[in-house]
Design a protein around this motif. Structure first.
Motif, mmCIF file in Angstrom:
data_model
loop_
_atom_site.group_PDB
_atom_site.id
_atom_site.type_symbol
_atom_site.label_atom_id
_atom_site.label_comp_id
_atom_site.label_asym_id
_atom_site.label_seq_id
_atom_site.Cartn_x
_atom_site.Cartn_y
_atom_site.Cartn_z
ATOM 1 N N ALA A 205 67.622 -4.642 0.966
ATOM 2 C CA ALA A 205 66.526 -3.531 0.815
ATOM 3 C C ALA A 205 66.750 -2.146 1.257
ATOM 4 O O ALA A 205 66.315 -1.335 0.482
ATOM 5 N N GLN A 206 67.288 -2.160 2.316
ATOM 6 C CA GLN A 206 67.480 -0.752 2.748
ATOM 7 C C GLN A 206 68.775 -0.224 2.103
ATOM 8 O O GLN A 206 69.063 1.027 2.321
ATOM 9 N N ALA B 18 80.109 1.824 10.055
ATOM 10 C CA ALA B 18 78.878 1.113 9.775
ATOM 11 C C ALA B 18 77.793 1.905 9.501
ATOM 12 O O ALA B 18 77.493 2.966 10.379
ATOM 13 N N ASP B 19 76.952 1.551 8.504
ATOM 14 C CA ASP B 19 75.643 1.916 8.444
ATOM 15 C C ASP B 19 74.513 1.728 9.348
ATOM 16 O O ASP B 19 73.712 2.581 9.546
ATOM 17 N N ALA B 20 74.555 0.678 10.102
ATOM 18 C CA ALA B 20 73.595 0.283 10.784
ATOM 19 C C ALA B 20 74.296 -0.756 11.891
ATOM 20 O O ALA B 20 75.096 -1.253 11.653
ATOM 21 N N LEU B 21 73.289 -1.095 13.196
ATOM 22 C CA LEU B 21 73.547 -1.930 14.143
ATOM 23 C C LEU B 21 72.647 -3.146 14.085
ATOM 24 O O LEU B 21 71.396 -2.865 14.223
ATOM 25 N N MET C 126 67.875 -3.571 26.107
ATOM 26 C CA MET C 126 69.073 -2.859 26.158
ATOM 27 C C MET C 126 69.147 -1.718 25.375
ATOM 28 O O MET C 126 69.510 -0.691 25.791
ATOM 29 N N ILE C 127 69.246 -2.031 24.138
ATOM 30 C CA ILE C 127 69.562 -1.116 23.086
ATOM 31 C C ILE C 127 68.139 -0.664 22.354
ATOM 32 O O ILE C 127 67.322 -1.543 21.579
ATOM 33 N N LEU D 209 70.958 5.488 20.355
ATOM 34 C CA LEU D 209 72.259 5.622 19.388
ATOM 35 C C LEU D 209 71.760 6.464 18.079
ATOM 36 O O LEU D 209 70.613 6.326 17.663
ATOM 37 N N ASP D 210 72.749 7.113 17.627
ATOM 38 C CA ASP D 210 72.496 8.010 16.462
ATOM 39 C C ASP D 210 72.876 7.025 15.181
ATOM 40 O O ASP D 210 73.801 7.228 14.503
ATOM 41 N N THR D 211 72.109 6.001 15.051
ATOM 42 C CA THR D 211 72.226 5.068 13.884
ATOM 43 C C THR D 211 71.029 4.214 13.884
ATOM 44 O O THR D 211 70.152 4.435 14.774
ATOM 45 N N LEU D 212 71.021 3.585 12.697
ATOM 46 C CA LEU D 212 69.667 2.552 12.352
ATOM 47 C C LEU D 212 70.133 1.284 13.006
ATOM 48 O O LEU D 212 71.011 0.720 12.839
ATOM 49 N N LEU D 213 69.012 0.925 13.498
ATOM 50 C CA LEU D 213 68.922 -0.380 14.278
ATOM 51 C C LEU D 213 68.089 -1.768 13.487
ATOM 52 O O LEU D 213 67.229 -1.157 12.980
#
Length: 229
Positions: free
Chosen positions: A114-115, A190-193, A203-204, A209-213
């Motif tokens: 969806a994203q 990768a676009d996301a984690l 932990m995260i 981080l400079d990414t989408l979780l």
């Protein structure tokens, strides 16, 4: 509202997140002043992890099927496994039980699609990362899923078991995890984690981080609440 049954204890800390998340979200979204009914079958995490270590997934399946039987006997109308790793045998479990189960993997894939994500990095226990659990599922949604190397998987697993599973974040482990993850995200493009372990959000966190979780715990909870309402 449907009565929800949760297989918890895998691990105990994230089971608390499920209880709190489901109760609060259902109460707010129902807008009737009612709270949801929940039953939890908390299994022995040490036993399940031991079976996984021995690669005895048939025994893992039997353990979880029996626990779901307890939920059904308690009147549950909807069920969920409050952990990523046991979803390795999710399909076999669902074949053997009548209770409809909400899959954390399917819900994560639906959200990613969806994203508009095209490629994701998946972290989790070495059981999760070493299986085709997420890669196969994401492929069906037109998304590529990559995982760390075998040695990196072992390192990440050592951060999760036993510390994170017991709610303990070791600062040195977090620093190593963030450095490793940031490098992998850049290398893989990768676009996301995907936080493919329900304890990894300890932990995260957002902003680390400079990414989408993709917080699989929260995505799972949201899906369970939608179903119970």
């Amino acid at each position: 509202m449907k009565k929800v049954g949760i297989i918890g204890g895998i691990g105990p800390v994230s089971t608390l997140d499920y209880y709190e998340g489901i109760v609060n979200a259902a109460y707010e979204q129902a807008d009737t002043g009612d709270y949801p009914e929940l039953v939890i079958s908390s299994i022995n995490m040490t036993k399940m992890l031991g079976l996984a270590e021995a690669n005895d997934w048939k025994a893992v399946t039997n353990l979880l099927v029996n626990a779901i039987g307890d939920l059904t006997a308690a009147g549950a109308e909807l069920g969920a496994l409050a952990s990523n790793t046991p979803h390795i045998v999710f399909d076999e479990i669902q074949k053997r039980v009548a209770l409809p189960l909400v899959s954390i993997v399917d819900e994560t894939c639906k959200y990613a699609q969806a994203q508009g994500y095209k490629k994701v990095l998946v972290l989790g226990t070495r059981f999760t990362m070493g299986s085709s659990l997420y890669s196969k599922a994401f492929q069906e949604y037109g998304i590529a899923a990559v995982v760390p190397s075998k040695s990196e998987q072992e390192l990440i697993h050592s951060f999760i078991v036993p510390h994170l599973e017991n709610g303990i974040v070791v600062p040195e482990d977090k620093q190593k995890m963030l450095e490793l993850t940031n490098r992998l995200l850049l290398e893989q493009g990768a676009d996301a984690l995907v936080l493919g372990c329900t304890e990894l959000p300890l932990m995260i966190q957002e902003g680390d981080l400079d990414t989408l979780l993709l917080n699989t715990t929260q995505l799972h909870i949201a899906a369970i609440v939608r179903e119970l309402l």
